[in-house]
Design a protein around this motif. Structure first.
Motif, PDB file in Angstrom:
ATOM      1  N   LYS A 195       9.047   6.541   0.624  1.00 34.53           N
ATOM      2  CA  LYS A 195       9.014   5.869   1.869  1.00 34.53           C
ATOM      3  C   LYS A 195       9.784   4.496   1.424  1.00 34.53           C
ATOM      4  O   LYS A 195       9.917   4.057   0.244  1.00 34.53           O
ATOM      5  CB  LYS A 195       7.785   5.956   2.512  1.00 34.53           C
ATOM      6  CG  LYS A 195       7.193   6.910   3.104  1.00 34.53           C
ATOM      7  CD  LYS A 195       5.952   6.727   4.016  1.00 34.53           C
ATOM      8  CE  LYS A 195       5.221   7.872   4.452  1.00 34.53           C
ATOM      9  NZ  LYS A 195       4.046   7.421   5.396  1.00 34.53           N
ATOM     10  N   THR A 196      10.285   4.092   2.515  1.00 38.69           N
ATOM     11  CA  THR A 196      10.913   2.744   2.318  1.00 38.69           C
ATOM     12  C   THR A 196       9.900   1.558   2.762  1.00 38.69           C
ATOM     13  O   THR A 196       9.005   1.891   3.317  1.00 38.69           O
ATOM     14  CB  THR A 196      12.286   2.488   3.440  1.00 38.69           C
ATOM     15  OG1 THR A 196      11.910   2.712   4.549  1.00 38.69           O
ATOM     16  CG2 THR A 196      13.224   3.666   3.016  1.00 38.69           C
ATOM     17  N   ARG A 197      10.084   0.479   2.407  1.00 41.02           N
ATOM     18  CA  ARG A 197       9.307  -0.619   2.681  1.00 41.02           C
ATOM     19  C   ARG A 197       9.292  -0.969   3.906  1.00 41.02           C
ATOM     20  O   ARG A 197       8.232  -1.168   4.540  1.00 41.02           O
ATOM     21  CB  ARG A 197       9.753  -2.059   1.970  1.00 41.02           C
ATOM     22  CG  ARG A 197       9.074  -3.353   2.352  1.00 41.02           C
ATOM     23  CD  ARG A 197       7.769  -3.218   1.690  1.00 41.02           C
ATOM     24  NE  ARG A 197       7.876  -3.095   0.300  1.00 41.02           N
ATOM     25  CZ  ARG A 197       6.695  -3.066  -0.478  1.00 41.02           C
ATOM     26  NH1 ARG A 197       5.474  -2.760   0.046  1.00 41.02           N
ATOM     27  NH2 ARG A 197       6.664  -2.899  -1.754  1.00 41.02           N
ATOM     28  N   ALA A 198      10.373  -0.711   4.735  1.00 41.66           N
ATOM     29  CA  ALA A 198      10.265  -0.896   6.240  1.00 41.66           C
ATOM     30  C   ALA A 198       9.483   0.185   6.761  1.00 41.66           C
ATOM     31  O   ALA A 198       8.772  -0.201   8.151  1.00 41.66           O
ATOM     32  CB  ALA A 198      11.753  -0.885   6.648  1.00 41.66           C
ATOM     33  N   GLN A 199       9.480   1.401   6.399  1.00 45.98           N
ATOM     34  CA  GLN A 199       8.811   2.527   7.098  1.00 45.98           C
ATOM     35  C   GLN A 199       7.417   2.318   6.862  1.00 45.98           C
ATOM     36  O   GLN A 199       6.465   2.328   7.909  1.00 45.98           O
ATOM     37  CB  GLN A 199       9.041   3.761   6.257  1.00 45.98           C
ATOM     38  CG  GLN A 199      10.549   4.392   6.985  1.00 45.98           C
ATOM     39  CD  GLN A 199      10.599   5.562   6.037  1.00 45.98           C
ATOM     40  OE1 GLN A 199      10.545   5.814   4.844  1.00 45.98           O
ATOM     41  NE2 GLN A 199      11.198   6.428   6.763  1.00 45.98           N
TER      42      GLN A 199
ATOM     43  N   LEU B 296       1.909  -0.028   9.259  1.00 45.70           N
ATOM     44  CA  LEU B 296       0.664  -0.703   9.304  1.00 45.70           C
ATOM     45  C   LEU B 296       0.802  -1.605  10.419  1.00 45.70           C
ATOM     46  O   LEU B 296      -0.180  -2.197  10.729  1.00 45.70           O
ATOM     47  CB  LEU B 296       0.991  -1.875   8.157  1.00 45.70           C
ATOM     48  CG  LEU B 296       0.681  -1.126   6.864  1.00 45.70           C
ATOM     49  CD1 LEU B 296       1.170  -1.961   5.717  1.00 45.70           C
ATOM     50  CD2 LEU B 296      -0.720  -0.806   6.378  1.00 45.70           C
ATOM     51  N   ARG B 297       1.734  -1.822  11.411  1.00 50.53           N
ATOM     52  CA  ARG B 297       1.757  -2.631  12.573  1.00 50.53           C
ATOM     53  C   ARG B 297       1.120  -1.662  13.646  1.00 50.53           C
ATOM     54  O   ARG B 297       1.237  -0.552  13.873  1.00 50.53           O
ATOM     55  CB  ARG B 297       3.032  -2.905  13.159  1.00 50.53           C
ATOM     56  CG  ARG B 297       3.760  -3.886  12.032  1.00 50.53           C
ATOM     57  CD  ARG B 297       4.863  -4.615  12.739  1.00 50.53           C
ATOM     58  NE  ARG B 297       5.907  -4.990  11.840  1.00 50.53           N
ATOM     59  CZ  ARG B 297       7.104  -4.597  11.345  1.00 50.53           C
ATOM     60  NH1 ARG B 297       7.218  -3.179  12.000  1.00 50.53           N
ATOM     61  NH2 ARG B 297       7.855  -4.803  10.420  1.00 50.53           N
TER      62      ARG B 297
ATOM     63  N   LYS C 150      -1.768   3.406  -0.168  1.00 55.16           N
ATOM     64  CA  LYS C 150      -1.151   4.724  -0.293  1.00 55.16           C
ATOM     65  C   LYS C 150       0.526   4.258   0.162  1.00 55.16           C
ATOM     66  O   LYS C 150       1.162   5.023  -0.523  1.00 55.16           O
ATOM     67  CB  LYS C 150      -1.717   5.361   1.024  1.00 55.16           C
ATOM     68  CG  LYS C 150      -0.869   6.969   1.355  1.00 55.16           C
ATOM     69  CD  LYS C 150      -1.910   7.412   2.433  1.00 55.16           C
ATOM     70  CE  LYS C 150      -1.529   8.875   2.400  1.00 55.16           C
ATOM     71  NZ  LYS C 150       0.184   8.851   3.363  1.00 55.16           N
ATOM     72  N   GLY C 151       0.500   3.376   0.867  1.00 58.54           N
ATOM     73  CA  GLY C 151       1.963   3.015   1.303  1.00 58.54           C
ATOM     74  C   GLY C 151       2.716   2.348   0.125  1.00 58.54           C
ATOM     75  O   GLY C 151       3.864   2.820  -0.180  1.00 58.54           O
ATOM     76  N   GLU C 152       2.133   1.664  -0.851  1.00 58.61           N
ATOM     77  CA  GLU C 152       2.528   1.030  -2.207  1.00 58.61           C
ATOM     78  C   GLU C 152       2.967   2.177  -2.944  1.00 58.61           C
ATOM     79  O   GLU C 152       3.969   2.069  -3.561  1.00 58.61           O
ATOM     80  CB  GLU C 152       1.586   0.071  -2.660  1.00 58.61           C
ATOM     81  CG  GLU C 152       1.571  -1.238  -2.040  1.00 58.61           C
ATOM     82  CD  GLU C 152       2.836  -2.070  -1.788  1.00 58.61           C
ATOM     83  OE1 GLU C 152       3.937  -1.657  -2.426  1.00 58.61           O
ATOM     84  OE2 GLU C 152       2.984  -2.811  -0.958  1.00 58.61           O
ATOM     85  N   ILE C 153       2.194   3.222  -3.307  1.00 52.72           N
ATOM     86  CA  ILE C 153       2.422   4.403  -4.097  1.00 52.72           C
ATOM     87  C   ILE C 153       3.496   5.154  -3.401  1.00 52.72           C
ATOM     88  O   ILE C 153       4.572   5.604  -4.230  1.00 52.72           O
ATOM     89  CB  ILE C 153       1.251   5.199  -4.098  1.00 52.72           C
ATOM     90  CG1 ILE C 153      -0.010   4.510  -4.946  1.00 52.72           C
ATOM     91  CG2 ILE C 153       1.471   6.639  -4.654  1.00 52.72           C
ATOM     92  CD1 ILE C 153      -1.256   5.363  -4.832  1.00 52.72           C
ATOM     93  N   GLU C 154       3.602   5.409  -2.336  1.00 56.96           N
ATOM     94  CA  GLU C 154       4.918   6.129  -1.720  1.00 56.96           C
ATOM     95  C   GLU C 154       6.348   5.370  -1.882  1.00 56.96           C
ATOM     96  O   GLU C 154       7.120   5.908  -1.873  1.00 56.96           O
ATOM     97  CB  GLU C 154       4.364   6.340   0.069  1.00 56.96           C
ATOM     98  CG  GLU C 154       3.300   7.458   0.177  1.00 56.96           C
ATOM     99  CD  GLU C 154       3.206   7.489   1.449  1.00 56.96           C
ATOM    100  OE1 GLU C 154       2.657   8.563   2.068  1.00 56.96           O
ATOM    101  OE2 GLU C 154       3.160   6.612   2.285  1.00 56.96           O
ATOM    102  N   VAL C 155       6.153   3.939  -1.522  1.00 55.46           N
ATOM    103  CA  VAL C 155       7.348   3.301  -2.058  1.00 55.46           C
ATOM    104  C   VAL C 155       7.635   3.365  -3.306  1.00 55.46           C
ATOM    105  O   VAL C 155       8.626   3.300  -3.868  1.00 55.46           O
ATOM    106  CB  VAL C 155       7.170   1.647  -1.411  1.00 55.46           C
ATOM    107  CG1 VAL C 155       8.493   0.916  -1.850  1.00 55.46           C
ATOM    108  CG2 VAL C 155       6.850   1.538  -0.038  1.00 55.46           C
ATOM    109  N   MET C 156       6.730   2.991  -4.338  1.00 58.10           N
ATOM    110  CA  MET C 156       6.789   3.211  -5.526  1.00 58.10           C
ATOM    111  C   MET C 156       7.458   4.653  -6.116  1.00 58.10           C
ATOM    112  O   MET C 156       8.479   4.447  -6.898  1.00 58.10           O
ATOM    113  CB  MET C 156       5.491   2.983  -6.541  1.00 58.10           C
ATOM    114  CG  MET C 156       5.519   3.029  -7.767  1.00 58.10           C
ATOM    115  SD  MET C 156       3.851   2.909  -8.492  1.00 58.10           S
ATOM    116  CE  MET C 156       3.803   3.370 -10.170  1.00 58.10           C
TER     117      MET C 156
END
Length: 370
Positions: free
Chosen positions: A208-212, A217-218, A198-204
């Motif tokens: 969202k930014t990679r940092a977000q 994830l932490r 989900k995060g990779e799609i949002e970055v793509m």
């Protein structure tokens, strides 16, 4: 760093780790390398080098490349098509295989994640495809579909066009492709696949930014209770005992940690690995199962689970598990060492020597960094 100097007697010659030592045969060279690694497996994983994650599971392509026009067959219509024909919409490609139980289990889990995310993925304008890259018979594929309730279209890589053209070396794996046909990202299965995908799609998509995404994830750190702090002390003392070459004392300390914090996954895992070293397979399996409930991606536990499979006769499956782990931990010395032991058991010292040497080199490099 732990350093152990030892000798293995070979006829009238002694084979050692010091400079100028004679090493006459391939077997002695393997013994030499394994010995210079300095430790039995009980200690190897406490000194493994994590390195950088190498999670892109494709050898023939890289992010930024154009998606090759590999041919696949629609399993419903039996019509051939090429992946580049889907250009114009972003693609989510899921590559599965189920020739052994481990791959089958991971493929089921990956498909369940993708199916659950499908409303989100569809809303973002993606086309999702599932591709069987091992040409499994329809019975296996139908079993996967039934187990996951997947509604996505299934394709078969009948001539290994996708397998070879993309250089797939881990299954299951996922590939994200932009609308212009450019490869964006790839990943293998992990317990946090849903969040990562989900995060990779949002970055793509620039949402969202990679940092977000990394921040999400932490896990959030919370203040530990007195019991948790006490358990942590015993746990660290157990690791210290291992470093000193006292596994029995280490087991006692891990046991004390578990008494204070019964759900301390890493303590159960360390204890299970030591039980395995003692040949207590049933106890080791129980301890590892308990530990992996809360630490499913903890590398030492995954390695010990593979060792159990090998000990129980599933050597090929154990080797596949280690190869899968190497995708994300290619610089981990313990993985190369264990793979070496598996290769030596299966086919002798020839192939094993490469892995033993790699383990030694990684340990040596880590000692220089320190």
């Amino acid at each position: 760093m732990l350093v152990v100097f030892g000798f293995v007697k070979e006829g009238e010659n002694r084979v050692g780790c010091g400079p100028g030592t004679r090493r006459k045969t391939l077997s002695s060279r393997i013994n030499f390398t394994a010995l210079c690694i300095g430790i039995s497996f009980s200690f190897v994983f406490f000194f493994h080098g994590t390195g950088e994650a190498n999670s892109f599971p494709f050898r023939s392509i890289n992010p930024g490349d154009q998606l090759p026009g590999v041919t696949v067959k629609n399993m419903r219509s039996q019509q051939d098509t090429t992946l580049d024909k889907f250009q114009g919409k972003p693609l989510l490609l899921v590559f599965i295989g189920a020739d052994i139980p481990t791959k089958k289990e991971r493929s089921i889990k990956a498909l369940q994640v993708v199916q659950k995310l499908e409303p989100f993925v569809k809303e973002k304008g993606f086309t999702s495809l599932v591709i069987d890259v091992q040409g499994d018979d329809s019975g296996v594929i139908n079993e996967l579909i039934s187990a996951t309730a997947v509604t996505l279209p299934f394709y078969s890589d009948v001539d290994k066009s996708a397998y070879g053209g993309l250089g797939i070396f881990v299954m299951p794996s996922i590939l994200l492709v932009a609308a212009d046909g450019k490869i964006v990202e790839g990943m293998g299965y992990s317990s946090d696949l849903s969040k990562r995908l989900k995060g990779e799609i949002e970055v793509m998509l620039g949402e969202k930014t990679r940092a977000q995404v990394e921040e999400e994830l932490r896990p959030v750190m919370v203040e530990k209770s007195a019991e948790e702090k006490g358990a942590k002390r015993y746990f660290n003392l157990g690791k210290t005992m291992l470093e000193r070459g006292q596994p029995e004392s280490a087991m006692k300390e891990f046991g004390k940690a578990i008494e204070l914090e019964p759900d301390m996954g890493k303590a159960h895992i360390y204890l299970g690995c030591l039980q395995l070293d003692e040949g207590k397979v049933a106890e080791a399996k129980a301890s590892l199962a308990k530990g992996m409930e809360s630490e499913p991606d903890y590398l030492p536990g995954q390695i010990c689970q593979a060792r159990i499979k090998a000990k129980e006769g599933a050597l090929d499956e154990a080797m596949d598990d280690i190869s899968f782990l190497m995708m994300r931990h290619s610089r981990d010395s313990s993985l190369h060492y264990v793979l070496g032991t598996f290769l030596e058991e299966k086919s002798g010292v020839g192939e094993a020597g490469k892995e033993y040497r790699k383990a030694y080199e990684l340990l040596l490099k880590k000692s220089h960094v320190k």
